[in-house]
Motif scaffolding. Structure first.
Motif, PDB file in Angstrom:
ATOM      1  N   THR A  36      20.266 -64.546  34.656  1.00 25.28           N
ATOM      2  CA  THR A  36      21.677 -64.436  34.292  1.00 25.28           C
ATOM      3  C   THR A  36      22.027 -62.970  34.046  1.00 25.28           C
ATOM      4  OG1 THR A  36      21.254 -64.627  31.943  1.00 25.28           O
ATOM      5  CG2 THR A  36      21.614 -66.680  33.142  1.00 25.28           C
ATOM      6  N   VAL A  37      23.316 -62.714  33.871  1.00 16.36           N
ATOM      7  CA  VAL A  37      23.773 -61.354  33.612  1.00 16.36           C
ATOM      8  C   VAL A  37      23.069 -60.793  32.374  1.00 16.36           C
ATOM      9  CG1 VAL A  37      25.758 -59.977  32.940  1.00 16.36           C
ATOM     10  CG2 VAL A  37      25.996 -61.714  34.707  1.00 16.36           C
ATOM     11  N   GLN A  38      23.059 -61.592  31.315  1.00 20.68           N
ATOM     12  CA  GLN A  38      22.417 -61.167  30.072  1.00 20.68           C
ATOM     13  C   GLN A  38      20.937 -60.856  30.292  1.00 20.68           C
ATOM     14  OE1 GLN A  38      23.925 -61.636  26.476  1.00 20.68           O
ATOM     15  NE2 GLN A  38      22.336 -60.080  26.291  1.00 20.68           N
ATOM     16  N   GLN A  39      20.258 -61.750  31.028  1.00 20.29           N
ATOM     17  CA  GLN A  39      18.821 -61.557  31.263  1.00 20.29           C
ATOM     18  C   GLN A  39      18.560 -60.314  32.107  1.00 20.29           C
ATOM     19  OE1 GLN A  39      18.150 -65.413  32.855  1.00 20.29           O
ATOM     20  NE2 GLN A  39      17.445 -66.286  30.928  1.00 20.29           N
ATOM     21  N   ASN A  40      19.423 -60.086  33.089  1.00 25.20           N
ATOM     22  CA  ASN A  40      19.278 -58.877  33.895  1.00 25.20           C
ATOM     23  C   ASN A  40      19.399 -57.630  33.027  1.00 25.20           C
ATOM     24  OD1 ASN A  40      18.897 -58.813  36.890  1.00 25.20           O
ATOM     25  ND2 ASN A  40      20.426 -60.434  36.809  1.00 25.20           N
ATOM     26  N   LEU A  41      20.423 -57.614  32.197  1.00 23.29           N
ATOM     27  CA  LEU A  41      20.637 -56.456  31.326  1.00 23.29           C
ATOM     28  C   LEU A  41      19.457 -56.266  30.381  1.00 23.29           C
ATOM     29  CD1 LEU A  41      24.407 -56.922  30.491  1.00 23.29           C
ATOM     30  CD2 LEU A  41      23.407 -54.976  31.684  1.00 23.29           C
ATOM     31  N   ASN A  42      18.991 -57.383  29.804  1.00 22.59           N
ATOM     32  CA  ASN A  42      17.855 -57.320  28.891  1.00 22.59           C
ATOM     33  C   ASN A  42      16.628 -56.744  29.566  1.00 22.59           C
ATOM     34  OD1 ASN A  42      18.448 -58.134  26.296  1.00 22.59           O
ATOM     35  ND2 ASN A  42      18.528 -60.278  26.874  1.00 22.59           N
ATOM     36  N   TYR A  43      16.388 -57.219  30.780  1.00 21.01           N
ATOM     37  CA  TYR A  43      15.203 -56.768  31.495  1.00 21.01           C
ATOM     38  C   TYR A  43      15.245 -55.260  31.712  1.00 21.01           C
ATOM     39  CZ  TYR A  43      12.338 -55.473  35.401  1.00 21.01           C
ATOM     40  OH  TYR A  43      11.463 -54.797  36.213  1.00 21.01           O
ATOM     41  N   PHE A  44      16.388 -54.777  32.232  1.00 22.99           N
ATOM     42  CA  PHE A  44      16.455 -53.351  32.518  1.00 22.99           C
ATOM     43  C   PHE A  44      16.410 -52.521  31.229  1.00 22.99           C
ATOM     44  CE2 PHE A  44      17.895 -54.871  36.659  1.00 22.99           C
ATOM     45  CZ  PHE A  44      17.079 -54.103  37.467  1.00 22.99           C
ATOM     46  N   ALA A  45      17.035 -53.048  30.164  1.00 22.04           N
ATOM     47  CA  ALA A  45      17.011 -52.313  28.895  1.00 22.04           C
ATOM     48  C   ALA A  45      15.580 -52.150  28.406  1.00 22.04           C
ATOM     49  CB  ALA A  45      17.855 -53.037  27.855  1.00 22.04           C
ATOM     50  N   LEU A  46      14.834 -53.242  28.400  1.00 23.01           N
ATOM     51  CA  LEU A  46      13.433 -53.192  27.949  1.00 23.01           C
ATOM     52  C   LEU A  46      12.613 -52.268  28.847  1.00 23.01           C
ATOM     53  CD1 LEU A  46      12.370 -56.818  26.978  1.00 23.01           C
ATOM     54  CD2 LEU A  46      12.305 -54.805  25.527  1.00 23.01           C
ATOM     55  N   SER A  47      12.849 -52.373  30.146  1.00 22.92           N
ATOM     56  CA  SER A  47      12.094 -51.554  31.090  1.00 22.92           C
ATOM     57  C   SER A  47      12.276 -50.077  30.823  1.00 22.92           C
ATOM     58  CB  SER A  47      12.557 -51.828  32.510  1.00 22.92           C
ATOM     59  OG  SER A  47      12.063 -53.040  32.944  1.00 22.92           O
ATOM     60  N   TYR A  48      13.463 -49.714  30.388  1.00 25.14           N
ATOM     61  CA  TYR A  48      13.713 -48.302  30.126  1.00 25.14           C
ATOM     62  C   TYR A  48      13.447 -47.955  28.662  1.00 25.14           C
ATOM     63  CZ  TYR A  48      15.509 -47.543  34.790  1.00 25.14           C
ATOM     64  OH  TYR A  48      15.614 -47.421  36.138  1.00 25.14           O
ATOM     65  N   GLY A  49      12.722 -48.838  27.971  1.00 24.56           N
ATOM     66  CA  GLY A  49      12.252 -48.475  26.644  1.00 24.56           C
ATOM     67  C   GLY A  49      13.247 -48.678  25.521  1.00 24.56           C
ATOM     68  N   LEU A  54      28.350 -63.589  31.080  1.00 24.64           N
ATOM     69  CA  LEU A  54      27.023 -63.364  30.525  1.00 24.64           C
ATOM     70  C   LEU A  54      25.989 -64.413  30.908  1.00 24.64           C
ATOM     71  CD1 LEU A  54      27.508 -61.928  26.950  1.00 24.64           C
ATOM     72  CD2 LEU A  54      26.787 -60.801  29.039  1.00 24.64           C
ATOM     73  N   GLU A  55      26.413 -65.695  30.927  1.00 26.11           N
ATOM     74  CA  GLU A  55      25.440 -66.758  31.181  1.00 26.11           C
ATOM     75  C   GLU A  55      25.394 -67.186  32.646  1.00 26.11           C
ATOM     76  OE1 GLU A  55      23.276 -67.545  28.955  1.00 26.11           O
ATOM     77  OE2 GLU A  55      24.278 -66.196  27.545  1.00 26.11           O
ATOM     78  N   VAL A  56      26.078 -66.437  33.508  1.00 23.29           N
ATOM     79  CA  VAL A  56      26.106 -66.798  34.928  1.00 23.29           C
ATOM     80  C   VAL A  56      24.939 -66.129  35.640  1.00 23.29           C
ATOM     81  CG1 VAL A  56      27.494 -66.794  37.036  1.00 23.29           C
ATOM     82  CG2 VAL A  56      28.607 -66.894  34.803  1.00 23.29           C
ATOM     83  N   LYS A  57      24.265 -66.878  36.515  1.00 24.23           N
ATOM     84  CA  LYS A  57      23.187 -66.292  37.293  1.00 24.23           C
ATOM     85  C   LYS A  57      23.760 -65.281  38.279  1.00 24.23           C
ATOM     86  CE  LYS A  57      20.089 -70.193  37.374  1.00 24.23           C
ATOM     87  NZ  LYS A  57      19.463 -71.182  38.231  1.00 24.23           N
ATOM     88  N   ALA A  58      23.011 -64.208  38.479  1.00 20.88           N
ATOM     89  CA  ALA A  58      23.515 -63.120  39.325  1.00 20.88           C
ATOM     90  C   ALA A  58      23.905 -63.613  40.716  1.00 20.88           C
ATOM     91  CB  ALA A  58      22.474 -62.016  39.427  1.00 20.88           C
ATOM     92  N   GLN A  59      23.159 -64.600  41.249  1.00 18.73           N
ATOM     93  CA  GLN A  59      23.460 -65.050  42.609  1.00 18.73           C
ATOM     94  C   GLN A  59      24.814 -65.760  42.711  1.00 18.73           C
ATOM     95  OE1 GLN A  59      20.112 -67.455  43.421  1.00 18.73           O
ATOM     96  NE2 GLN A  59      20.747 -69.155  42.151  1.00 18.73           N
ATOM     97  N   ASN A  60      25.314 -66.260  41.598  1.00 26.74           N
ATOM     98  CA  ASN A  60      26.595 -66.962  41.642  1.00 26.74           C
ATOM     99  C   ASN A  60      27.781 -66.074  41.285  1.00 26.74           C
ATOM    100  OD1 ASN A  60      25.127 -69.209  42.243  1.00 26.74           O
ATOM    101  ND2 ASN A  60      25.069 -69.975  40.150  1.00 26.74           N
ATOM    102  N   LEU A  61      27.523 -64.797  41.053  1.00 26.96           N
ATOM    103  CA  LEU A  61      28.612 -63.897  40.688  1.00 26.96           C
ATOM    104  C   LEU A  61      29.421 -63.502  41.922  1.00 26.96           C
ATOM    105  CD1 LEU A  61      26.796 -61.351  38.348  1.00 26.96           C
ATOM    106  CD2 LEU A  61      28.452 -63.068  37.640  1.00 26.96           C
TER     107      LEU A  61
END
Lengths: 575, 355
Positions: free
Chosen positions: A420-433, A456-463
């Protein structure tokens, strides 16, 4: 169906199923096209239904309800994927295309056709090894060789440089001149659409506007102005402010872009030169901008029309803040950079520097080595020889350290589709420390800035595509990079989103980010501080738009014209 | 210290993302556990050499009390079932030709004197016929007072060997595919570039990518152990944690193989083909289904060098069926560990090269 009718669409509805959700595209679409039309252009953003519309016409998609009637003619269709067999040679591809369409094939015709598109040199080369522009030409000649009376082209010039675009259009126009035929095409380039007899503007599956170019252009009359400066210095100093101010609530214009050292404005309502000039003076004063300018009316183009009819959404906050980055480090230094693939030299020894806070564009024809250079700058590709320094760090020795300073938006908006949008953001945030409160705070900032709250809760593929673009940008900016790489970030976007995108880039660069972009829209290079043109792996020039586009006689060309002139000249010298 | 924290954060981000992506993708989610359960049942019932009610034909031209007793005891054993009785050998042969029985037993008129039985076998089904013959020989041998006893599997039920071996083989199939697809799929979708643009080093990417499939492998292995023990009543003699350790070490090795494949293959399709290329030989040659002793010596040495499944299954069966301890099977786990280090190192290298 009437004798002179070419196509009749009656109450057509079409919907798709994507991951369980019904996604309606066309609803009760009605349209009649006359066979006297020669060129019909389809215009609209990604996902507006251009490709599906063409597929409906050739019968590749069946409507759930309604009828599509097409006059019984010889029809030929070129899809966006071109339908070439990558492993077959140029000649075999063409022969196959003809045979499968029940056309007679003899060597003479084939040679004649390929001669005409200048592909005879590559008769035995595999289609997969051709450059983008050549592939398009080959596919197009396969279409035209069938002598169709109606041919449909889905983005025949997508991802093609201005030079190849000219060649492709010459091919189509020549054919239309000699034959009684109609061409329906979709395009992201509005200057191409403007040449058509009829323009259909699609938005979310609806034809929001249709008409002859001259009629459509009338819609923009008394809206379009050009702001000129007596001194180039004034333009350079103020143009970014003026463009960013388009978003201001009280601005008398709602859109603007730089063009040939002038600023193209679109006024909020119909205006005369004198009254707009007055309003502008007041407006500039309010924002404490002090400079002299002259205003004149200009010819509207299709961009202006589409911007005027689009719903206007203004960002309320305009940030004119500037930050001088005082660091002595040079963001990017490229030394003797070279890349070979086996015995093919993709990038010849190249040197250049990117200055602090600079906005710089990489332009070049297909196969010029632009993407290769770009990927090397991002450390996605190892150069054969040469060095790249990012912020005084050697890119290939301190990869991890360098990467934490750069952000990257790729052409295909590479998001994790099942997240999801939130998960994508979380992933990149963590990746960059980023972690804990800092992470939450930064993510919230970006959610607000890019207006992602609702998704926020929509999967990126459905955006929708537009939101995907926003999200990619947000992910790339999550760690506040010092350098931002944007690879064809505007391809497939409609005019409005492109304008919004560029305003965002401008404001980023003013706040201290160095931005490197590649683009196929030549006029977008006008936004940049400098740009460089590459051809056949060689750097042709590097400089500000004014420097590159002014001829010896002092005439200011558009970037597109300057580009064509430069590349042609260099090729003539080279051959 | 800060570097370490950042590094851990990045790995955590990757692992989290991998799990979500795996779980959110409806295709992947479905294949995580269901196929393993189905396969274990299919193999549990299907993959066995134990024959019951073998159809046999008789032509008794001797008709002595001894021959009648022999035929009766064959029937009574439960292994054989009489499908036809004939007066002469030709008829017996015809019936056998028609496939009415798997073996034919012929007592010649001079049987009492020569004590010789002629047994005809249906060679079209050689494995079953050989097993049937084996049973028959055992039965006849009783008279000669030779007795057999199978340790660790008292009734010589082949399911014991095959199912316990399947614990590793089945989980390996899934894990190899999962890990082999992980990078190539990202490459296809274009997200691999994004991954490379993050500050994560190739070593961190490797760890992040390895953990999710590793967990799946361990859970699958445990699931299979539970099915074996509770459903098929193959009693777990050894230590449960020893089994867990073996599954862990073995899976780590396979994840390395999968990631190495993944780093080399440009497309998901190619990854799939490559993982099958590795998977099939390593299962078939592992000694699980066919005896290693029957292979040519050069092939045996190849297996002993590069098939972790061979060592893994051996170690696991020793613990599971015999109750050996981890230390006792340590010599078998050592090669698996070595192979694991090699495959992971290769994967890491290929990763770096691919970057």
């Amino acid at each position: 169906m009437h004798e002179s009718t070419l196509i009749e669409i009656e109450n057509v509805s079409l919907s798709f199923k994507t991951s369980g959700q019904d996604f309606g595209l066309f609803e009760n679409l009605n349209l009649t096209l006359d066979s006297s039309l020669k060129k019909i252009a389809l215009v609209g953003a990604d996902g507006s239904g251009k490709s599906s519309f063409l597929k409906l016409l050739v019968g590749l998609l069946k409507p759930q309800s309604g009828v599509v009637r097409v006059k019984s003619l010889k029809i030929s269709y070129m899809s966006q994927s071109l339908g070439l067999n990558e492993d077959l040679s140029v000649r075999e591809n063409l022969a196959f295309k003809l045979k499968i369409n029940d056309e007679k094939v003899d060597l003479k015709t084939l040679d004649y056709l390929l001669e005409k598109v200048d592909l005879k040199r590559f008769l035995d080369r595999k289609a997969g090894a051709l450059s983008g522009g050549m592939k398009q030409k080959l596919a197009l000649s396969g279409v035209l060789a069938q002598n169709p009376s109606l041919f449909l082209l889905d983005e025949p010039t997508v991802g093609v440089d201005p030079l190849s675009r000219l060649e492709i259009w010459k091919l189509i126009d020549d054919y239309l001149k000699d034959h009684d035929a109609t061409c329906i095409f979709s395009s992201a380039y509005l200057d191409e659409a403007q040449e058509a007899d009829l323009i259909l503007v699609l938005s979310e599956g609806k034809i929001v506007l249709q008409g002859k170019p001259q009629d459509l252009l009338k819609l923009a009359q008394d809206y379009t102005f050009s702001l000129c400066f007596s001194k180039l210095e004034t333009f350079k100093h103020y143009f970014k402010d003026l463009i960013l101010l388009s978003d201001a609530q009280d601005a008398p214009y709602f859109e603007s872009c730089p063009f040939k050292d002038e600023i193209y404005l679109i006024s909020t309502e119909k205006e005369s030169v004198a009254s707009l000039e007055q309003k502008l003076k007041v407006f500039f004063k309010q924002h404490s901008l002090d400079f002299s300018f002259t205003l004149k009316l200009r010819e509207p183009n299709l961009d202006d029309v589409l911007l005027i009819i689009a719903p206007r959404k203004r960002g309320t906050l305009v940030n004119l803040e500037k930050k001088e980055d005082k660091s002595k480090k040079i963001p990017i230094v490229v030394q003797q950079l070279k890349k070979c693939f086996k015995d093919f030299v993709a990038v010849k020894s190249t040197n250049f520097e990117v200055h602090n806070q600079e906005l710089i564009a990489l332009l070049g024809p297909n196969g010029a080595g632009k993407t290769t250079t770009f990927r090397m700058l991002c450390a996605l590709l190892k150069p054969t020889s040469g060095e790249i320094f990012i912020e005084d760090l050697n890119l290939f020795k301190a990869k991890s350290q360098v990467r934490s300073q750069i952000g990257y938006v790729s052409q295909k908006f590479s998001l994790y589709k099942t997240l999801t949008v939130q998960q994508n953001l979380n992933y990149f945030a963590l990746s960059y420390g980023l972690s804990g409160d800092a992470k939450t705070q930064r993510i919230n900032e970006l959610i607000e800035e890019f207006k992602l709250r609702a998704f926020l809760e929509v999967k990126a593929q459905n955006l929708p595509f537009g939101i995907q673009r926003q999200l990619s940008m947000a992910c790339a900016l999550i760690h506040k990079p010092k350098i931002l790489f944007l690879d064809e970030a505007t391809s497939g976007a409609d005019v409005r989103s492109r304008r919004v995108f560029w305003r965002r880039v401008l404001s980023l660069s003013r706040l201290g980010t160095t931005v490197v972009v590649t683009t196929h829209f030549m006029e977008e290079a006008e936004y940049c501080d400098r740009f460089l043109i590459q051809d056949r792996g060689e750097m042709l020039c590097l400089g500000s738009p004014h420097e590159i586009c002014t001829t010896e006689s002092g005439k200011r060309l558009s970037v597109k014209d300057a580009f064509i002139k430069l590349v042609k000249q260099r090729r003539a010298d080279g051959d | 210290m800060l570097e370490l924290k950042l590094s851990l954060l990045r790995i955590l981000a990757l692992v989290k993302k991998e799990f979500i992506a795996m779980w959110m993708d409806p295709g992947t989610r479905k294949i995580l556990f269901i196929p393993v359960i189905i396969q274990s049942f299919v193999f549990g019932y299907g993959a066995t050499f134990n024959l019951e009610k073998i159809p046999f034909l008789v032509c008794d031209n001797a008709k002595t009390s001894q021959t009648i007793r022999l035929v009766n005891s064959m029937q009574a054993s439960g292994y054989f079932e009489l499908y036809g009785s004939f007066d002469n050998l030709t008829l017996l042969k015809e019936s056998l030709d028609l496939g009415e029985g798997l073996i034919g037993v012929y007592f010649a008129p001079d049987f009492p004197a020569r004590q010789e039985i002629l047994v005809l076998e249906d060679g079209r089904n050689s494995t079953s016929a050989a097993t049937a013959l084996g049973y028959l020989q055992q039965m006849l041998n009783i008279d000669e007072k030779i007795s057999y006893r199978y340790y660790f599997n008292e009734h010589n039920i082949t399911r014991y060997g095959i199912l316990s071996g399947m614990i590793l083989a089945l989980s390996m199939i899934q894990v190899l595919m999962l890990s082999a697809m992980t990078v190539s799929r990202e490459r296809e979708e274009g997200t691999f570039d994004m991954l490379l643009m993050t500050p994560a080093t190739s070593f961190e990417i490797l760890i992040g990518k390895a953990l999710a499939p590793l967990c799946v492998a361990i859970i699958q292995g445990l699931l299979l152990t539970i099915i074996c023990h509770f459903y098929f009543n193959i009693y777990l003699v050894g230590n449960f944690f020893a089994i867990l350790t073996i599954i862990f070490i073995f899976s780590l090795c396979e994840v390395g193989v999968g990631l190495a494949i993944s780093a080399v293959c440009k497309s998901a399709q190619l990854s799939l083909v490559c993982s099958f290329l590795v998977m099939l030989p390593s299962i078939i040659l592992s000694g699980l289904l066919t005896p290693l002793e029957a292979m040519p010596p050069w092939l045996v040495s190849v297996v002993k060098v590069c098939d972790p499944l061979y060592y893994g299954i051996d170690a696991l069966q020793r613990v599971y069926l015999e109750g050996q301890s981890l230390i006792e099977v340590g010599y078998l786990l050592l090669p698996v560990m070595l192979l694991g280090i090699v495959t992971l190192a290769i994967a890491a290298r290929l990763f770096r090269k691919a970057l």
